[in-house]
Design a protein around this motif. Structure first.
Motif, short mmCIF file in Angstrom:
data_model
loop_
_atom_site.label_atom_id
_atom_site.label_comp_id
_atom_site.label_asym_id
_atom_site.label_seq_id
_atom_site.Cartn_x
_atom_site.Cartn_y
_atom_site.Cartn_z
N ASP A 1 0.88 -1.17 0.00
CA ASP A 1 0.00 0.00 0.00
C ASP A 1 0.92 1.22 0.00
OD1 ASP A 1 -1.71 2.08 0.43
OD2 ASP A 1 -2.90 1.06 1.95
N TYR A 2 1.16 1.76 -1.20
CA TYR A 2 2.13 2.85 -1.28
C TYR A 2 1.59 4.11 -0.63
CZ TYR A 2 -0.51 4.88 -5.18
OH TYR A 2 -1.47 5.43 -5.95
N THR A 3 0.27 4.23 -0.46
CA THR A 3 -0.28 5.42 0.19
C THR A 3 0.07 5.43 1.68
OG1 THR A 3 -2.40 4.38 0.71
CG2 THR A 3 -2.19 5.46 -1.43
N LYS A 4 0.36 4.24 2.22
CA LYS A 4 0.73 4.13 3.63
C LYS A 4 2.20 3.78 3.80
CE LYS A 4 -3.87 2.58 5.08
NZ LYS A 4 -4.66 1.51 5.73
N ASN A 5 2.92 3.69 2.67
CA ASN A 5 4.33 3.26 2.75
C ASN A 5 4.47 1.95 3.52
OD1 ASN A 5 5.51 5.27 1.22
ND2 ASN A 5 6.98 5.84 2.79
N THR A 6 3.57 1.04 3.26
CA THR A 6 3.52 -0.20 4.03
C THR A 6 3.40 -1.42 3.11
OG1 THR A 6 2.48 0.93 5.89
CG2 THR A 6 2.29 -1.46 5.83
N GLY A 7 4.11 -2.45 3.47
CA GLY A 7 3.98 -3.73 2.79
C GLY A 7 3.48 -4.78 3.76
N TYR A 8 2.88 -5.83 3.21
CA TYR A 8 2.29 -6.86 4.04
C TYR A 8 2.69 -8.24 3.53
CZ TYR A 8 -0.74 -2.91 5.18
OH TYR A 8 -1.21 -1.67 5.54
N LEU A 9 2.70 -9.18 4.44
CA LEU A 9 2.86 -10.58 4.07
C LEU A 9 1.79 -11.37 4.83
CD1 LEU A 9 4.61 -12.56 2.40
CD2 LEU A 9 5.87 -13.04 4.52
N GLN A 10 0.76 -11.77 4.10
CA GLN A 10 -0.28 -12.60 4.68
C GLN A 10 0.17 -14.05 4.60
OE1 GLN A 10 -3.33 -11.77 6.15
NE2 GLN A 10 -3.40 -13.95 6.67
N MET A 11 0.22 -14.70 5.75
CA MET A 11 0.70 -16.07 5.81
C MET A 11 -0.41 -16.98 6.32
SD MET A 11 4.53 -15.40 7.33
CE MET A 11 3.93 -14.97 8.96
N ASN A 12 -0.85 -17.88 5.48
CA ASN A 12 -1.91 -18.83 5.83
C ASN A 12 -1.36 -20.25 5.83
OD1 ASN A 12 -3.76 -16.65 5.85
ND2 ASN A 12 -4.20 -16.95 3.68
N SER A 13 -2.10 -21.15 6.43
CA SER A 13 -1.72 -22.57 6.47
C SER A 13 -0.28 -22.74 6.92
CB SER A 13 -1.92 -23.21 5.09
OG SER A 13 -3.25 -23.08 4.65
N LEU A 14 0.05 -22.07 8.00
CA LEU A 14 1.43 -22.08 8.47
C LEU A 14 1.86 -23.46 8.93
CD1 LEU A 14 1.39 -18.64 10.22
CD2 LEU A 14 3.06 -19.35 8.51
N LYS A 15 3.14 -23.74 8.71
CA LYS A 15 3.74 -25.02 9.07
C LYS A 15 4.91 -24.78 10.02
CE LYS A 15 2.91 -26.60 4.31
NZ LYS A 15 3.56 -27.15 3.09
#
Length: 123
Positions: A73-87
């Motif tokens: 989200d460049y408007t917030k200067n933020t990046g995300y990493l959604q992690m599902n089905s974690l092992k």
């Protein structure tokens, strides 16, 4: 001064989810590529995912494809990493990094790094 701050790590059970955030300051996010890397104890740092600033191009390590999603989200200067089905093998310190160069899975291609956030997946 460029600064990257990760958050969102924690302890989760196998099959659970976490969302990591990386807030960047001191740069204009809309000209950078963001990458996520991880390092488990006794192992080398490895590539997880990367995306261009507008999310138009993404790349994932085979080990996380279909389970992790990178977004920005460049408007917030933020990046995300959604992690599902974690092992349990996802347990590591996760780092975000940025570069003005091309999207890459090569850690040395990144110019700035955060301090890391611990992700622990229990079996």
């Amino acid at each position: 001064q460029v600064q990257l701050v990760e958050s969102g790590g924690g302890l989760v059970r196998t099959g659970g989810s976490l969302r990591l955030s990386c807030v960047a300051s001191g740069l204009s996010f809309n000209s950078y590529v963001m990458g996520w890397f991880r390092q488990a104890p006794g192992k080398e740092r490895e590539f997880v995912a990367a995306a261009t600033w507008n999310g138009g191009d993404t790349r994932y390590a085979d080990s996380v494809k279909g389970r992790f999603t990178i977004s920005t989200d460049y408007t917030k200067n933020t990046g995300y990493l959604q992690m599902n089905s974690l092992k349990p093998e996802d347990t590591a310190v996760y780092y975000c990094a940025v570069t003005k160069k091309i999207l890459s899975d090569w850690s040395q291609g990144y110019d700035y790094w955060g301090q890391g956030t611990q992700v622990t997946v229990s079996s």
